[in-house]
Design an enzyme around this catalytic site. Structure first.
Site, PDB file in Angstrom:
ATOM      1  CB  SER A   1      -0.965   0.047   1.300  1.00 38.76           C
ATOM      2  OG  SER A   1      -2.113   0.992   1.212  1.00 38.76           O
TER       3      SER A   1
ATOM      4  CG  ASP B   1      -7.262  -3.376  -1.792  1.00 41.56           C
ATOM      5  OD1 ASP B   1      -7.989  -2.481  -1.124  1.00 41.56           O
ATOM      6  OD2 ASP B   1      -5.958  -3.536  -1.764  1.00 41.56           O
TER       7      ASP B   1
ATOM      8  CG  HIS C   1      -5.584  -2.652   1.445  1.00 41.82           C
ATOM      9  ND1 HIS C   1      -5.000  -2.546   0.229  1.00 41.82           N
ATOM     10  CD2 HIS C   1      -4.945  -1.805   2.258  1.00 41.82           C
ATOM     11  CE1 HIS C   1      -3.989  -1.535   0.294  1.00 41.82           C
ATOM     12  NE2 HIS C   1      -4.081  -1.115   1.416  1.00 41.82           N
TER      13      HIS C   1
END
Lengths: 279, 279
Positions: free
Chosen positions: B149, B225, B258
Site C-alpha cells: 500500500s 480490496d 487489503h
C-alpha cells in the site's frame, strides 16, 4: 445460530471468524475457522487448536502461520476462545492473567461462582464439534486436536479422555502436570475445589498413569521457554508415558521460547504429522 | 548506536527488534530484522519491506509470514517504521490515519512543520542501509525492496530513483499514482506543498513516464480490496509501464482484500521472485 463476524480470503481458502450463543457457557463465544478451497460436497478433516493463557481465537488466527499448510494438506482449522467472557462472567479476584477470563483451563468448573459459565470442557468436547459438523464441510470421522501451553494441556487431556474421537494429538509447550505446578494448582483449586482426586481427569500425566491411552503424542518444547522449569516440566509427561507404555515424542527445540515465533515455526510440522494420521 | 529491544529464535533464524536515534528524522526509530542462520562470515542478501498506513514494524513482523521463506532462501528481511514518532513530531491536524504519524509516505518533507522530522526518504535511502551494512551480516551488493500500500508506493518510487541499488522490487496493493488519488494528494500537499512538479519524484507512474527504469516489477493486487478503485488504480501503472516499455507484471488475485491475510498469502511468492534476482 451462527453469526459471521468476518470472512477473508487467505492462502487459497477462507478464514472466518464467528460468534454464537453457547449453551455450555451461557455466553456468546467467538471462534475462527479456516476452510481450504475444496470440491463441492467434499468433507475435510478438522484440526482443533486450543490457545494458551490470555489468548482469544485471534492470536493463532493472526500469528499462527497455519493457513498455508492447511491449504496444502486440505485441513479445516478451528480455533476457539479460552474462556467464557461478558457481563456476569466472574474473573480472578485480583484480575490476574492466569485465572478467570482468558484462562478457562478447559475444565467444567464445580466451584461457585465459576460453575455457572466456566464449562469449557463441555464446550470443546460437545458443543463446538456439533456446531462445526452442522455448519462447515467437516468430516467428523477425521478429527484431531492440538494446543499451546494451557491449550496444550487442554488438547492432551481432551484427547486422552476421548481417544475414539481424535486421530491425532500434539502440543506446543503444554502444561502436562497441572496438579504439580503453580498455574495448574491455582486453576484447578479455583474451578474444582480442594479435593485433588477431582483434578486427575484434568492432568495429562495423571490420565496416562491412570490408564488413558492414545495412539501417539507429539510435543515440541523450546529450551529457552521462560516457563519451562516452573510450569511445564515436559519430562514429567515423558516419565509418565514411559512407565505406562504410552507412545510419545518430545522434541526439545534449541533456543526457542514460549511465543508465537516458536509456535509458527513448528506449526506446519505438526499439521503434517496430523494429516498423516487423519488419512 | 543500535539498541536491541528483543531477539527471538524463529524459523531457523533470529527475529530481532531494534531502536536507534536517527539523524535523518531526529527521532528514535524502531525496525525489525530477521537473519536466517548462516555460516560464520557469510553475508546474505537483504530485502527491505516498507509497511502501509497506520503500521509500525510490528504488523509485518507478526503477521507477514516471511520467516520460513527467508530462512529457506537465505534472505535478511528488514522492516522499518512508517514515520518518525515521539514528542515534538507533528501529526495530522485532526489526528487522521492517513497523514502524519504512521503515514510518512517515504518522502523528505519540505513544508513546515513537517520538514524537521519527516525525512523518511533519507532514512530509507541513506541511513537505514548504512546501519544494516554496519550491524548485520548483509551483502549490500544484493539488496531488494518490497512494500504494501503506502509502503508499495515507497518501494516502487525508491527503487525507480535508485535502480543501481536494488536488484528487485515488488509490491502488494501499492499506491502507484499518489498524484491522482486522495491519499496521495493529501500527503504530498501536506509534506511538499502545492507545487505539483515537486510531487513527481514521489509518484511511481510519473517516474516511469519521466524515464526511470528498473529491470522488472511484480505487483499483486486483490480484487476485493476496499481501496482498489479509489486509491490504488494499478491499471494506471500498467498503462504507464506499457507506454514507457518498463517490464511489469500485475497479478490480480481473485477475492483477496487489503489485509495481511492477502500479504501473507503471497509473501513467499514475492520472496522467491526476489531471491532469483538477488542471485
Amino acid at each position: 445460530m451462527l453469526e459471521t463476524i468476518s470472512t477473508t480470503r487467505a492462502h487459497g481458502g477462507t478464514q472466518g471468524v464467528y460468534r454464537h450463543t453457547s449453551t455450555a457457557t451461557g455466553t456468546p463465544m467467538e471462534f475462527s475457522v479456516f476452510v481450504p478451497d475444496h470440491e463441492e460436497g467434499a468433507r475435510l478433516p478438522v484440526v482443533f487448536y486450543l490457545s494458551g493463557l490470555t489468548c482469544t481465537q485471534a492470536n493463532v488466527t493472526e500469528k499462527g502461520e497455519f493457513r498455508r499448510a492447511c491449504s496444502e494438506l486440505g485441513l479445516i482449522f478451528v480455533a476457539p476462545d479460552t474462556s467464557p467472557r461478558g457481563e456476569g462472567v466472574p474473573d480472578d479476584a485480583e484480575g490476574a492473567y492466569d485465572f478467570g477470563l482468558g484462562a478457562g483451563f478447559y475444565v467444567n468448573a464445580t466451584e461457585a461462582p465459576f460453575d455457572k459459565h466456566y464449562r469449557m470442557r463441555d464446550y470443546i468436547e460437545e458443543e463446538l464439534p456439533a456446531l462445526i459438523a452442522a455448519e462447515f464441510p467437516a468430516d467428523m470421522q477425521r478429527q484431531s486436536i492440538m494446543g499451546h501451553s494451557m491449550g496444550g494441556h487442554g488438547a492432551l487431556t481432551i484427547a486422552l479422555r476421548n481417544p475414539e474421537r481424535f486421530k491425532a494429538v500434539s502440543a506446543f509447550a503444554p502444561i502436562v502436570a497441572p496438579i504439580d505446578v503453580p498455574w495448574g494448582q491455582k486453576a484447578l483449586a479455583g474451578y474444582l475445589g480442594e479435593d485433588r482426586a477431582a483434578w486427575r481427569e484434568y492432568d495429562a500425566c495423571a490420565l496416562v498413569t491412570d490408564g488413558a491411552r492414545v495412539p501417539d503424542i507429539l510435543i515440541d518444547q523450546g529450551t529457552d521457554d521462560n516457563f519451562l522449569h516452573d510450569q511445564l516440566h515436559p519430562h514429567l509427561f515423558e516419565e509418565a508415558c514411559a512407565q505406562a507404555g504410552q507412545p510419545f515424542t518430545l522434541r526439545m527445540q534449541e533456543g526457542y521460547d514460549h511465543s508465537y515465533y516458536f509456535i509458527s515455526t513448528f506449526m506446519a510440522d505438526h499439521l503434517e504429522w496430523h494429516a498423516v494420521r487423519l488419512g
